[in-house]
Scaffold this motif. Structure first.
Motif, PDB file in Angstrom:
ATOM      1  N   ARG A   2      75.823  23.630  36.896  1.00  0.00           N
ATOM      2  CA  ARG A   2      74.536  23.864  36.472  1.00  0.00           C
ATOM      3  C   ARG A   2      74.059  25.590  36.607  1.00  0.00           C
ATOM      4  NH1 ARG A   2      72.002  22.573  32.676  1.00  0.00           N
ATOM      5  NH2 ARG A   2      70.530  24.402  32.467  1.00  0.00           N
ATOM      6  N   SER A   3      74.026  25.370  38.557  1.00  0.00           N
ATOM      7  CA  SER A   3      73.404  26.729  39.541  1.00  0.00           C
ATOM      8  C   SER A   3      74.218  28.149  38.877  1.00  0.00           C
ATOM      9  CB  SER A   3      73.802  26.371  40.390  1.00  0.00           C
ATOM     10  OG  SER A   3      74.463  26.525  41.119  1.00  0.00           O
ATOM     11  N   LYS A   4      75.422  27.790  39.210  1.00  0.00           N
ATOM     12  CA  LYS A   4      75.650  28.970  38.306  1.00  0.00           C
ATOM     13  C   LYS A   4      76.063  30.161  37.434  1.00  0.00           C
ATOM     14  CE  LYS A   4      81.110  30.439  37.077  1.00  0.00           C
ATOM     15  NZ  LYS A   4      82.305  29.651  36.708  1.00  0.00           N
ATOM     16  N   ASN A   5      75.661  28.767  35.964  1.00  0.00           N
ATOM     17  CA  ASN A   5      75.094  29.238  34.678  1.00  0.00           C
ATOM     18  C   ASN A   5      73.823  29.936  34.962  1.00  0.00           C
ATOM     19  OD1 ASN A   5      76.050  28.736  32.221  1.00  0.00           O
ATOM     20  ND2 ASN A   5      75.782  26.892  32.586  1.00  0.00           N
ATOM     21  N   ASN A   6      73.068  29.327  36.055  1.00  0.00           N
ATOM     22  CA  ASN A   6      71.482  30.283  36.250  1.00  0.00           C
ATOM     23  C   ASN A   6      71.797  31.346  36.118  1.00  0.00           C
ATOM     24  OD1 ASN A   6      70.568  28.017  34.850  1.00  0.00           O
ATOM     25  ND2 ASN A   6      69.553  26.752  36.990  1.00  0.00           N
ATOM     26  N   VAL A   7      72.761  31.253  37.237  1.00  0.00           N
ATOM     27  CA  VAL A   7      73.186  32.854  37.776  1.00  0.00           C
ATOM     28  C   VAL A   7      73.536  33.718  36.935  1.00  0.00           C
ATOM     29  CG1 VAL A   7      74.090  34.432  39.001  1.00  0.00           C
ATOM     30  CG2 VAL A   7      73.499  32.127  40.716  1.00  0.00           C
ATOM     31  N   ILE A   8      74.301  33.361  36.294  1.00  0.00           N
ATOM     32  CA  ILE A   8      74.573  34.397  35.058  1.00  0.00           C
ATOM     33  C   ILE A   8      73.762  34.631  33.668  1.00  0.00           C
ATOM     34  CG2 ILE A   8      76.328  34.946  33.046  1.00  0.00           C
ATOM     35  CD1 ILE A   8      77.941  32.409  34.100  1.00  0.00           C
ATOM     36  N   ASP A   9      72.393  33.310  33.513  1.00  0.00           N
ATOM     37  CA  ASP A   9      71.477  33.802  32.911  1.00  0.00           C
ATOM     38  C   ASP A   9      70.415  34.818  33.327  1.00  0.00           C
ATOM     39  OD1 ASP A   9      71.313  31.975  30.576  1.00  0.00           O
ATOM     40  OD2 ASP A   9      70.865  30.412  31.588  1.00  0.00           O
ATOM     41  N   TYR A  10      70.676  34.464  34.869  1.00  0.00           N
ATOM     42  CA  TYR A  10      69.723  35.828  34.984  1.00  0.00           C
ATOM     43  C   TYR A  10      69.847  36.720  34.693  1.00  0.00           C
ATOM     44  CZ  TYR A  10      66.135  32.670  37.148  1.00  0.00           C
ATOM     45  OH  TYR A  10      65.231  31.720  37.145  1.00  0.00           O
ATOM     46  N   VAL A  11      71.428  36.988  35.551  1.00  0.00           N
ATOM     47  CA  VAL A  11      71.789  38.462  35.659  1.00  0.00           C
ATOM     48  C   VAL A  11      71.319  39.135  34.385  1.00  0.00           C
ATOM     49  CG1 VAL A  11      74.601  39.728  35.377  1.00  0.00           C
ATOM     50  CG2 VAL A  11      73.615  37.998  37.175  1.00  0.00           C
ATOM     51  N   ILE A  12      72.163  38.244  33.050  1.00  0.00           N
ATOM     52  CA  ILE A  12      72.369  38.916  31.156  1.00  0.00           C
ATOM     53  C   ILE A  12      70.420  39.000  31.193  1.00  0.00           C
ATOM     54  CG2 ILE A  12      71.944  37.946  29.020  1.00  0.00           C
ATOM     55  CD1 ILE A  12      74.615  36.414  29.703  1.00  0.00           C
ATOM     56  N   ILE A  13      69.504  38.764  31.644  1.00  0.00           N
ATOM     57  CA  ILE A  13      67.919  38.809  31.185  1.00  0.00           C
ATOM     58  C   ILE A  13      68.094  40.374  32.204  1.00  0.00           C
ATOM     59  CG2 ILE A  13      65.912  38.821  32.647  1.00  0.00           C
ATOM     60  CD1 ILE A  13      66.585  35.425  31.741  1.00  0.00           C
ATOM     61  N   VAL A  14      68.656  40.681  33.791  1.00  0.00           N
ATOM     62  CA  VAL A  14      68.733  41.646  34.100  1.00  0.00           C
ATOM     63  C   VAL A  14      68.694  42.674  33.584  1.00  0.00           C
ATOM     64  CG1 VAL A  14      68.458  43.170  35.874  1.00  0.00           C
ATOM     65  CG2 VAL A  14      67.263  40.581  36.209  1.00  0.00           C
TER      66      VAL A  14
END
Lengths: 293, 296
Positions: A2-14
């Motif tokens: 779950r947390s790994k997914n969140n990190v990627i989400d933030y990377v994409i947003i940035v």
């Protein structure tokens, strides 16, 4: 997980935020420069906020009569150009949306149109023709050579094909001729598509500068983009070769920098003003033009 | 169904446009015969002397023309490749965003540059890439020496390519965004239940879902191998970067309208139009064969 997914989400947003921000950076920088004093702008001390807030650039525009004349020429060009482009597109797209069974010459016309899109006589023959027709130095040289917007005709034609033929058949039973069908059925139903192609033409005419450069000899008849381009190239190429680099920097930078930025910003105003409409319509337009059933 | 009276109306409606096309597009095609003549304006097109293929021989023997051809193909091909890849990446990343509002804001921002003219962008970028400009300030942080990039042969091509991709990637992504929206959401749901992660979904669902569109756009782009972006180069170049930035279209303009070598310029132009015509026709045939695309 779950947390790994969140990190990627933030990377994409940035990443996306950076890509989008990059699209505004040059515009913001130019805007800030246009409102700064000449020295700070020339020394590169301006990023996104004006330094030593100053409106000299805009005051110089107000004093520049030719800027307003050229603005007027461009407005006139857009009005004439869009009327001619869209008028021709409307009357051509309707018959061309018929099948070759209903309109025997249809494919001949289509091939002529597509051929003119694929092949052209080139710069010099076109220039000589425009010159021989006596159009040089008139507004007509800017609107007539591109009078038929072939791509827009095809977009509108594809839209018309999607209008149910039962509507026209019903009108024909009531005694309507093709002109009445075009006026009462096709134009009202194709309003959004017509808006789309008109906006395309508008932006095209407003931004085009090369025809102004070759066909217009008198400064007072120059369209705005050509006028701005002429000024920004004031230091001619030949001069540049003979100057040492530092001199070029000083000449280019100090004299006209904030003025140039102010011109760029003012000439963007019409585009920014119609941008909400552009966004609303062009997505449909480009999808219609590129992929078809 | 055929109705003669209707056809009279149809022909009449097409006629005005056809007249314009014949005058401004077809007649100049005949005017291009001056490529095989020694055109002198005082004599006119018909009375000028025939010289056969002299201008074409001349063209292939000039080193500057070979250089111009190389610049054109190099710039055009790099732009075609990047203008395909960057929009696809952008569209795929955008699809991973869940917030509709954020998506809309991003789209509003990235479409804007497409609608600005190269004259305006030329002014903006010549400031950014100038000696005291923002770019030098930024790379200066990493200890890179400042340069006047707009008149530097090593920088000019990368600038042309970067600014072109920058201007068009958002607009170019529209078609892929539309293609992704057409993918059935059930497939994504099913994949998620089967334990596919984000990477699997992109590789096995999104990419195959837009493959057809990507291939179609790539094929159609083939026709642009000799179009390196005339307005952009014209608004941004100077004699100091002719070596790396001069392209066929700018060369044709300078030879024809500033140096008055009408026939030679037209020969170079005709060569370009001929090759482009073959490329575009070929790309349409391929697109028709593999993607069922038809122009009309």
């Amino acid at each position: 997980m779950r947390s790994k997914n969140n990190v990627i989400d933030y990377v994409i947003i940035v990443v996306l935020a950076l890509m989008a921000a990059s699209c505004l950076i040059p515009i913001l920088n130019t805007f800030a420069m246009s409102l700064s004093d000449k020295t700070s702008a020339a020394l590169g001390q301006v990023l996104f906020l004006p330094k030593n807030f100053n409106t000299t650039g805009y005051e110089e525009i107000i004093k520049d009569d030719q800027f307003f004349r050229s603005f007027g020429v461009s407005i006139l060009r857009v009005v004439l150009g869009v009327c001619i482009n869209s008028g021709l597109a409307i009357i051509m797209a309707y018959p061309l949306s018929k099948t070759s069974h209903e309109f025997r010459m249809r494919n001949v016309y289509m091939w002529i149109m597509v051929f003119t899109m694929l092949f052209n006589g080139g710069l010099i023959p076109t220039y000589l023709l425009v010159k021989n027709l006596g159009l040089v130095d008139t507004i007509w040289a800017l609107v007539l050579p591109g009078a038929v917007p072939v791509f827009n005709v095809i977009i509108l034609m594809n839209f018309n094909k999607g209008i149910p033929s039962s509507l026209e058949e019903a009108a024909v039973v009531d005694g309507a001729n093709p002109l009445q069908c075009l006026w009462n059925i096709y134009i009202p139903l194709a309003k959004a598509s017509i808006a789309t192609i008109s906006l395309f033409s508008m932006v095209g005419h407003w931004n085009e500068f090369f025809n102004g450069r070759i066909y217009i000899n008198t400064v007072k008849n120059l369209p705005l983009q050509t006028y701005i381009q002429n000024l920004s190239m004031q230091i001619s190429a030949e001069q540049m070769v003979n100057m040492d680099p530092e001199e070029i920097v000083r000449k280019l930078a100090v004299s006209t920098l904030t003025f140039n930025c102010a011109k760029a910003i003012v000439s963007m105003i019409p585009i920014v003003a119609v941008y909400p409409f552009l966004q609303k319509y062009f997505v449909t337009g480009i999808v219609m033009g590129a992929v078809k059933e | 169904m055929r109705n003669r009276k209707n056809e009279i109306y149809y022909n009449a409606l097409v006629l005005p446009g056809m007249i314009f096309l014949v005058i401004f597009s077809i007649i100049p095609m005949f005017g291009a015969v001056i490529a095989f003549k020694n055109f002198v304006p005082a004599k006119g097109i018909f009375a000028s002397d025939w010289v056969g293929l002299k201008h074409f021989h001349n063209m292939f023997n000039r080193a500057e023309v070979r250089n111009v051809m190389f610049n054109t193909v190099f710039l055009a091909v790099t732009k075609i490749v990047l203008n395909l890849i960057v929009p696809v990446i952008f569209a795929i990343l955008l699809n991973e965003i869940k917030s509709l509002a954020y998506k809309r804001v991003l789209q509003t921002m990235v479409y804007l540059p497409h609608f600005l003219s190269w004259v305006i962008l030329g002014i903006m970028f010549s400031n950014i890439f100038s000696y005291n400009g923002m770019f030098n300030k930024f790379v200066g942080i990493f200890g890179v020496q400042p340069k006047m990039h707009m008149i530097d042969n090593a920088s000019f091509r990368p600038i042309l390519i970067f600014t072109d991709v920058w201007k068009n990637f958002g607009y170019g992504a529209i078609i892929y965004i539309a293609a992704i929206l057409n993918i059935d959401p059930n497939i994504y749901e099913a994949a998620e239940i089967d334990g596919a992660n984000r990477w699997h979904r992109i590789i096995h669902i999104t990419l195959p879902g837009i493959r057809g569109t990507v291939i179609l756009m790539a094929t159609l782009a083939l026709g642009n191998v000799l179009n390196a972006g005339f307005e952009q180069v014209f608004a941004m170049y100077s004699p100091l970067v002719y070596q790396t930035g001069d392209i066929i279209d700018t060369y044709v303009y300078r030879m024809g309208l500033t140096k008055m070598q009408y026939s030679f310029s037209t020969a170079v132009n005709l060569f370009k139009s001929g090759v482009s015509f073959i490329l575009i026709t070929g790309s349409y045939i391929l697109a028709n064969k593999f993607a069922g695309y038809s122009i009309f």
